[in-house]
Scaffold this motif. Sequence first.
Motif, mmCIF file in Angstrom:
data_model
loop_
_atom_site.group_PDB
_atom_site.id
_atom_site.type_symbol
_atom_site.label_atom_id
_atom_site.label_comp_id
_atom_site.label_asym_id
_atom_site.label_seq_id
_atom_site.Cartn_x
_atom_site.Cartn_y
_atom_site.Cartn_z
ATOM 1 N N GLY A 157 32.310 -34.825 6.340
ATOM 2 C CA GLY A 157 32.320 -34.149 5.058
ATOM 3 C C GLY A 157 31.732 -34.938 3.912
ATOM 4 O O GLY A 157 31.265 -34.368 2.933
ATOM 5 N N GLU A 158 31.759 -36.239 4.008
ATOM 6 C CA GLU A 158 31.250 -37.092 2.930
ATOM 7 C C GLU A 158 31.130 -38.503 3.495
ATOM 8 O O GLU A 158 31.695 -38.806 4.550
ATOM 9 N N PRO A 159 30.430 -39.356 2.791
ATOM 10 C CA PRO A 159 30.344 -40.731 3.280
ATOM 11 C C PRO A 159 31.746 -41.351 3.325
ATOM 12 O O PRO A 159 32.550 -41.128 2.423
ATOM 13 N N GLN A 215 25.874 -30.577 8.165
ATOM 14 C CA GLN A 215 25.939 -29.669 7.021
ATOM 15 C C GLN A 215 26.197 -28.239 7.489
ATOM 16 O O GLN A 215 25.953 -27.915 8.651
ATOM 17 N N THR A 216 26.633 -27.397 6.560
ATOM 18 C CA THR A 216 26.773 -25.975 6.860
ATOM 19 C C THR A 216 25.483 -25.462 7.506
ATOM 20 O O THR A 216 25.504 -24.697 8.477
ATOM 21 N N ASP A 253 20.166 -34.847 1.075
ATOM 22 C CA ASP A 253 20.848 -36.146 1.090
ATOM 23 C C ASP A 253 19.856 -37.297 1.003
ATOM 24 O O ASP A 253 18.733 -37.204 1.503
ATOM 25 N N ASN A 311 29.907 -33.611 -4.217
ATOM 26 C CA ASN A 311 30.782 -33.486 -3.061
ATOM 27 C C ASN A 311 32.181 -33.924 -3.500
ATOM 28 O O ASN A 311 32.482 -35.101 -3.591
ATOM 29 N N ASP A 332 31.819 -41.021 12.951
ATOM 30 C CA ASP A 332 31.513 -40.585 11.580
ATOM 31 C C ASP A 332 30.332 -39.622 11.683
ATOM 32 O O ASP A 332 29.192 -40.039 11.845
ATOM 33 N N THR A 333 30.639 -38.329 11.620
ATOM 34 C CA THR A 333 29.651 -37.303 11.940
ATOM 35 C C THR A 333 28.994 -36.755 10.685
ATOM 36 O O THR A 333 29.649 -36.130 9.866
ATOM 37 N N ARG A 377 31.541 -28.999 -1.012
ATOM 38 C CA ARG A 377 30.291 -28.925 -1.756
ATOM 39 C C ARG A 377 30.411 -28.047 -2.971
ATOM 40 O O ARG A 377 30.949 -26.951 -2.912
ATOM 41 N N ARG A 391 24.300 -37.004 -1.927
ATOM 42 C CA ARG A 391 23.323 -35.985 -2.339
ATOM 43 C C ARG A 391 22.364 -36.544 -3.375
ATOM 44 O O ARG A 391 22.762 -37.296 -4.263
HETATM 45 C C1 6R9 Z 1 29.986 -30.634 7.680
HETATM 46 C C2 6R9 Z 1 29.954 -30.529 6.196
HETATM 47 C C3 6R9 Z 1 27.338 -31.162 3.775
HETATM 48 C C4 6R9 Z 1 27.154 -32.416 2.945
HETATM 49 C C5 6R9 Z 1 26.016 -33.273 3.430
HETATM 50 C C6 6R9 Z 1 26.452 -34.649 2.971
HETATM 51 C C7 6R9 Z 1 27.950 -34.625 3.136
HETATM 52 C C8 6R9 Z 1 28.923 -34.487 5.475
HETATM 53 C C9 6R9 Z 1 28.963 -36.585 6.049
HETATM 54 C C10 6R9 Z 1 28.397 -36.484 4.771
HETATM 55 C C11 6R9 Z 1 28.071 -38.765 4.710
HETATM 56 C C12 6R9 Z 1 29.088 -37.887 6.635
HETATM 57 N N1 6R9 Z 1 28.397 -35.162 4.437
HETATM 58 N N2 6R9 Z 1 29.281 -35.330 6.449
HETATM 59 N N3 6R9 Z 1 27.953 -37.564 4.102
HETATM 60 N N4 6R9 Z 1 28.626 -38.940 5.921
HETATM 61 N N5 6R9 Z 1 29.655 -38.092 7.831
HETATM 62 O O1 6R9 Z 1 30.582 -31.298 5.513
HETATM 63 O O2 6R9 Z 1 29.153 -29.531 5.674
HETATM 64 O O3 6R9 Z 1 30.251 -28.720 3.536
HETATM 65 O O4 6R9 Z 1 27.848 -28.172 4.119
HETATM 66 O O5 6R9 Z 1 28.529 -30.477 3.399
HETATM 67 O O6 6R9 Z 1 28.316 -33.237 3.052
HETATM 68 O O7 6R9 Z 1 26.126 -34.836 1.639
HETATM 69 O O8 6R9 Z 1 24.791 -32.842 2.884
HETATM 70 P P1 6R9 Z 1 28.969 -29.147 4.148
#
Ligand code: 6R9
Length: 651
Positions: free
Chosen positions: A389-391, A417-418, A503, A524, A413-414, A529, A518
């Motif tokens: 979801g975020e770093p 994005q949507t 990103d 975020n 750490d995945t 988002r 971003r």
């Molecule tokens: C799955 C989800 C996407 C945005 C993405 C980025 C941030 C998601 C992250 C991450 C760093 C990770 N993001 N996972 N940043 N490390 N492991 O979250 O989808 O709600 O669309 O957000 O979230 O900035 O562009 P979504």
Amino acid sequence: MSAAVFPVPEDWADKALIGEDSYAERYARSIADPDGFWREEAKRITWLEPFDTVKDTSFDKADFHIRWFTGGKLNICANALDRHLVERGEQIAIIWEPDSPGDPVRRITYRELHRDVSRFANALKERGVAKGDRVTIYLPMVPEAAIAMLACARIGAIHSVVFAGFSPDALAGRIEDCGSRIVVTADEGLRGGKTVPLKANVDAALEKVAVDTVVVFNHTGADVPMVEGRDVSWSDAVAGVAEDCAPEPMDAEDPLFILYTSGSTGKPKGVLHTTGGYAVWTSMTHQYVFDYQPNEDGSMPVYWCAADVGWVTGHSYVVYAPLMNGATQVMFEGVPNFPDHSRFWDIVDKHQVEIFYAAPTALRALMREGDEYVTRTSRASLKLLGSVGEPINPEAWDWYHRVVGERRCPIVDTWWQTETGGAMITPLPGAIDLKPGSASKPMFGVQPALLDAESGKVLEGAGQGALVITDSWPGQMRTVYGDDQRFFDTYFSQYPGYYFTGDGCRRDEDGYYWITGRIDDVINVSGHRMGTAEVESALVEHPSVAEAAVVGMPHEVKGQGIYAYVTTTAGTDDSEDLRKELVQWVRKEIGPIATPDVIQFAPSLPKTRSGKIMRRILRKIAENDTGSLGDTSTLADPSVVEDLVANRPQA
Ligand code: 6R9
């Protein structure tokens, strides 16, 4: 940046589905021979008719199209349920943990889930829902959310799940945009002991946009008004309907769902995913990233993704992928800090969770409360941890690894994005050494590249730039619902020939990717988002607001907070009361996740001579980094900046 490296533990290297060599070999094959690679991977899906072509895609403007597995027919609901009935009909699919730990747990087998989904699918049909129709789902984290989604997929209806924390206005906008004639909701949601008035929100939304039917799941038993001829309770809707419902054969490229997400401009976009590619992509990534395979005794590991079904993580890694992979999973209604800060770990112990997947914001919030809430629980069942979801900052990573996982659990750490449907850059626990804070390496079929943000030139080797993906992958979104042009313009016009993620990213000497966040006007907040433009347009709808500019600010728990600069209309008193009112206003317009953290009244905003707001400067002030405001010479009136710096509220 942390330089620590955590090598793949030996037992993981030995028993994981994907080891180091097989990662390298499969990755190379997925790029060199996508046809062969995906034909093999697509075998995980039960196809009703085989596909002819694996990949038929082009990011070029003149010939833009994205199609996967064309000619193939399948039903993703049948892949999630029907095909398990013979071997695992009596296995628990969902262990539902209620908001309050004292309330009864629901355990639902694959057979029961199949029956409930089929009945609800028939109930939808009885109300006139047909293939291609849009169904809006506004439900809390109850099994009925998954049941409603799967029922849509079964009959070929397109679901649009709206997070139950969104306001009536946000809900109305999403109902209207996709033209859905039916809403599935509950009387109330429950989170942390508090009720959420879902049916009342739907009623308020439906003052702005009409639908034919509202199905109301009776969850808390609240006495909610029902509109004659429009509203029906879930139990009445399924009463007397048949238990068999043949799954609709869907083309691989038939739409599966719409999920609205924030962008840098305008209204939220309806991200559209289709059936075949999404099915292959999500089930494959779930299997490899979480190394999801039977335990030695043949049982399936208990998996828990703590995301809400209102977000893409809940779609891919709560509803579709785990069920396609025959998982036993926990679905949790509540929040991490109720009744106290041990709740996550109590649930881990209660249901013997082996794989746990959550967002850094929750971890940071729990980390602040001290280790005691964690260490007083056992967590002996845990084997693998995930983050999304975020770093994840190295401090939170370290705490997750050391305190929660007691150094024995790898952390995946995945990054995704949507728009990407599933995990794109991520460690595989048996194959990739971990570096805290790095999402590490690309998933099979994913070709990331870094571009110089200004020139658009490809950067080779170690460096930092805009993260793009150079070719299509099966789980890629196919369009913005009803607006192909917006899809192309948003993602493919900035850097022609590439999918632009929005990103920024750094790549180190070992080829590891480090997402920096971003680089567009998306912030975020707690892993959610939020388009700054959305918050701005909510603010300017208030009668006292003449102009507003919103930027992100660093926030210890939420990752980013919302900082709003507001210019009020002439004669308005910029009072503390107005500030509070504006905070409430935004909550009401969008939802509590959009609550501004700081509102600074600004007599005027820094603008270029052509009238463009200089966001770069507003970001610096929000970050309290006023020593390096950079070049302000292009401003129409540089004194505006001095005024903003001098009057910055002390948070
Ligand atoms: C799955 C989800 C996407 C945005 C993405 C980025 C941030 C998601 C992250 C991450 C760093 C990770 N993001 N996972 N940043 N490390 N492991 O979250 O989808 O709600 O669309 O957000 O979230 O900035 O562009 P979504």
